[in-house]
Design a protein around this motif. Structure first.
Motif, PDB file in Angstrom:
ATOM      1  N   ALA A 188      43.398   1.069 -50.665  1.00 43.03           N
ATOM      2  CA  ALA A 188      44.175  -0.065 -51.382  1.00 43.03           C
ATOM      3  C   ALA A 188      45.640   0.203 -50.945  1.00 43.03           C
ATOM      4  O   ALA A 188      45.516   0.868 -50.111  1.00 43.03           O
ATOM      5  N   ASP A 189      45.629  -1.583 -50.937  1.00 38.46           N
ATOM      6  CA  ASP A 189      47.195  -1.478 -50.549  1.00 38.46           C
ATOM      7  C   ASP A 189      48.741  -2.310 -51.280  1.00 38.46           C
ATOM      8  O   ASP A 189      49.660  -1.770 -50.815  1.00 38.46           O
ATOM      9  N   GLY A 190      47.997  -2.714 -52.712  1.00 38.06           N
ATOM     10  CA  GLY A 190      48.749  -2.610 -54.310  1.00 38.06           C
ATOM     11  C   GLY A 190      49.246  -4.120 -54.065  1.00 38.06           C
ATOM     12  O   GLY A 190      49.384  -4.068 -54.531  1.00 38.06           O
ATOM     13  N   LEU A 235      53.579  10.168 -53.126  1.00 36.33           N
ATOM     14  CA  LEU A 235      51.975   8.389 -53.771  1.00 36.33           C
ATOM     15  C   LEU A 235      51.562  10.118 -54.432  1.00 36.33           C
ATOM     16  O   LEU A 235      50.757   9.120 -55.191  1.00 36.33           O
ATOM     17  N   ASN A 236      50.921  10.726 -53.919  1.00 34.17           N
ATOM     18  CA  ASN A 236      50.122  11.987 -54.500  1.00 34.17           C
ATOM     19  C   ASN A 236      50.745  12.496 -55.519  1.00 34.17           C
ATOM     20  O   ASN A 236      49.955  12.698 -56.169  1.00 34.17           O
ATOM     21  N   SER A 237      51.895  12.848 -55.674  1.00 35.75           N
ATOM     22  CA  SER A 237      52.271  13.809 -56.623  1.00 35.75           C
ATOM     23  C   SER A 237      52.604  12.313 -57.703  1.00 35.75           C
ATOM     24  O   SER A 237      52.142  12.641 -59.573  1.00 35.75           O
ATOM     25  N   LEU A 238      52.658  10.579 -58.047  1.00 30.13           N
ATOM     26  CA  LEU A 238      52.700  10.133 -58.790  1.00 30.13           C
ATOM     27  C   LEU A 238      51.089   9.938 -59.098  1.00 30.13           C
ATOM     28  O   LEU A 238      50.678   9.549 -60.186  1.00 30.13           O
ATOM     29  N   ARG A 239      50.691   9.908 -58.235  1.00 32.00           N
ATOM     30  CA  ARG A 239      48.847   9.857 -58.640  1.00 32.00           C
ATOM     31  C   ARG A 239      48.098  10.409 -59.564  1.00 32.00           C
ATOM     32  O   ARG A 239      47.490  10.762 -60.594  1.00 32.00           O
ATOM     33  N   HIS A 240      48.926  12.305 -58.591  1.00 31.85           N
ATOM     34  CA  HIS A 240      48.119  13.632 -59.678  1.00 31.85           C
ATOM     35  C   HIS A 240      48.928  13.256 -61.328  1.00 31.85           C
ATOM     36  O   HIS A 240      48.271  13.849 -62.716  1.00 31.85           O
ATOM     37  N   ARG A 241      50.213  12.796 -61.371  1.00 30.60           N
ATOM     38  CA  ARG A 241      50.758  12.888 -62.621  1.00 30.60           C
ATOM     39  C   ARG A 241      50.432  10.577 -63.233  1.00 30.60           C
ATOM     40  O   ARG A 241      50.613  10.807 -64.827  1.00 30.60           O
ATOM     41  N   GLY A 242      49.391  10.899 -62.903  1.00 23.77           N
ATOM     42  CA  GLY A 242      48.889   9.454 -63.349  1.00 23.77           C
ATOM     43  C   GLY A 242      50.287   7.495 -63.466  1.00 23.77           C
ATOM     44  O   GLY A 242      49.542   7.101 -64.078  1.00 23.77           O
ATOM     45  N   ALA A 243      50.931   8.235 -62.512  1.00 23.57           N
ATOM     46  CA  ALA A 243      52.183   7.050 -62.465  1.00 23.57           C
ATOM     47  C   ALA A 243      52.255   5.702 -61.328  1.00 23.57           C
ATOM     48  O   ALA A 243      53.425   5.600 -60.961  1.00 23.57           O
ATOM     49  N   LEU A 244      50.933   6.038 -61.202  1.00 20.90           N
ATOM     50  CA  LEU A 244      51.042   5.130 -59.031  1.00 20.90           C
ATOM     51  C   LEU A 244      50.343   3.864 -60.078  1.00 20.90           C
ATOM     52  O   LEU A 244      49.420   3.497 -59.947  1.00 20.90           O
ATOM     53  N   THR A 245      51.507   2.871 -59.665  1.00 24.39           N
ATOM     54  CA  THR A 245      51.139   1.070 -59.738  1.00 24.39           C
ATOM     55  C   THR A 245      51.127   0.475 -58.214  1.00 24.39           C
ATOM     56  O   THR A 245      51.776   0.942 -57.318  1.00 24.39           O
ATOM     57  N   ASN A 246      50.660  -0.559 -58.956  1.00 24.32           N
ATOM     58  CA  ASN A 246      50.366  -1.441 -57.468  1.00 24.32           C
ATOM     59  C   ASN A 246      51.605  -1.501 -56.926  1.00 24.32           C
ATOM     60  O   ASN A 246      51.536  -1.781 -56.005  1.00 24.32           O
ATOM     61  N   GLU A 247      52.450  -1.592 -57.560  1.00 25.12           N
ATOM     62  CA  GLU A 247      53.817  -2.606 -56.981  1.00 25.12           C
ATOM     63  C   GLU A 247      54.355  -1.010 -55.515  1.00 25.12           C
ATOM     64  O   GLU A 247      54.829  -1.444 -55.148  1.00 25.12           O
ATOM     65  N   LEU A 296      52.681   0.889 -54.831  1.00 27.47           N
ATOM     66  CA  LEU A 296      51.501   1.449 -53.250  1.00 27.47           C
ATOM     67  C   LEU A 296      52.037   0.508 -52.678  1.00 27.47           C
ATOM     68  O   LEU A 296      52.035   0.496 -51.331  1.00 27.47           O
ATOM     69  N   ALA A 297      52.373  -1.235 -52.838  1.00 27.88           N
ATOM     70  CA  ALA A 297      52.094  -1.939 -52.206  1.00 27.88           C
ATOM     71  C   ALA A 297      54.148  -2.249 -51.189  1.00 27.88           C
ATOM     72  O   ALA A 297      53.805  -1.735 -50.264  1.00 27.88           O
ATOM     73  N   LYS A 298      54.855  -1.140 -51.985  1.00 28.76           N
ATOM     74  CA  LYS A 298      56.330  -0.851 -51.438  1.00 28.76           C
ATOM     75  C   LYS A 298      55.813   0.016 -50.680  1.00 28.76           C
ATOM     76  O   LYS A 298      56.365   0.104 -49.025  1.00 28.76           O
ATOM     77  N   ALA A 299      55.033   0.710 -50.408  1.00 29.44           N
ATOM     78  CA  ALA A 299      55.066   2.511 -49.394  1.00 29.44           C
ATOM     79  C   ALA A 299      54.450   1.747 -48.182  1.00 29.44           C
ATOM     80  O   ALA A 299      54.935   2.081 -47.176  1.00 29.44           O
ATOM     81  N   CYS A 300      53.204   0.705 -48.376  1.00 30.59           N
ATOM     82  CA  CYS A 300      52.632   0.100 -47.808  1.00 30.59           C
ATOM     83  C   CYS A 300      53.810  -0.796 -46.599  1.00 30.59           C
ATOM     84  O   CYS A 300      53.287  -0.427 -45.915  1.00 30.59           O
ATOM     85  N   LYS A 301      53.501  -1.253 -47.206  1.00 34.45           N
ATOM     86  CA  LYS A 301      55.286  -1.971 -46.195  1.00 34.45           C
ATOM     87  C   LYS A 301      56.530  -1.158 -45.319  1.00 34.45           C
ATOM     88  O   LYS A 301      56.192  -1.944 -44.840  1.00 34.45           O
TER      89      LYS A 301
END
Length: 98
Positions: A32-34, A60-72, A74-79
């Protein structure tokens, strides 16, 4: 499976940066890229069409484990990773010109 940044080596997404978010039953990597590929509907890719990038994805892994990872996010990190790779390639090309 921990999130890792990948560079897409084949298909219409060639050259884009995404993250691996899982593995399906056929051993395809889910990415996924958001932006084009959302977390809710990741793309299945063959592992041989991906290049794993050594880049810090702990936030990103920390946000994902907390259930707080959003597409926005994720898109920022990929960019950011895409921009860093582009800058590195530009600097390398300039060194070869000299």
């Amino acid at each position: 499976m921990p999130i890792r940044f990948v560079l897409l080596l084949a298909g219409r997404d060639l050259g884009r940066v995404a993250v691996s978010v899982g593995v399906d039953k056929d051993q395809k990597i889910l990415i996924a890229d958001g932006r084009l590929r959302k977390l809710e509907k990741p793309k299945r890719k063959n592992m041989k069409h991906l290049l794993f990038i050594n880049c810090d994805s702990s936030e990103l892994n920390s946000l994902r484990h907390r259930g707080a990872l959003t597409n926005e996010e994720l898109a920022k990190a990929c960019k950011a990773v895409e921009d860093a790779l582009d800058e590195k390639n530009t600097n390398t090309q300039e060194l070869h010109k000299e």
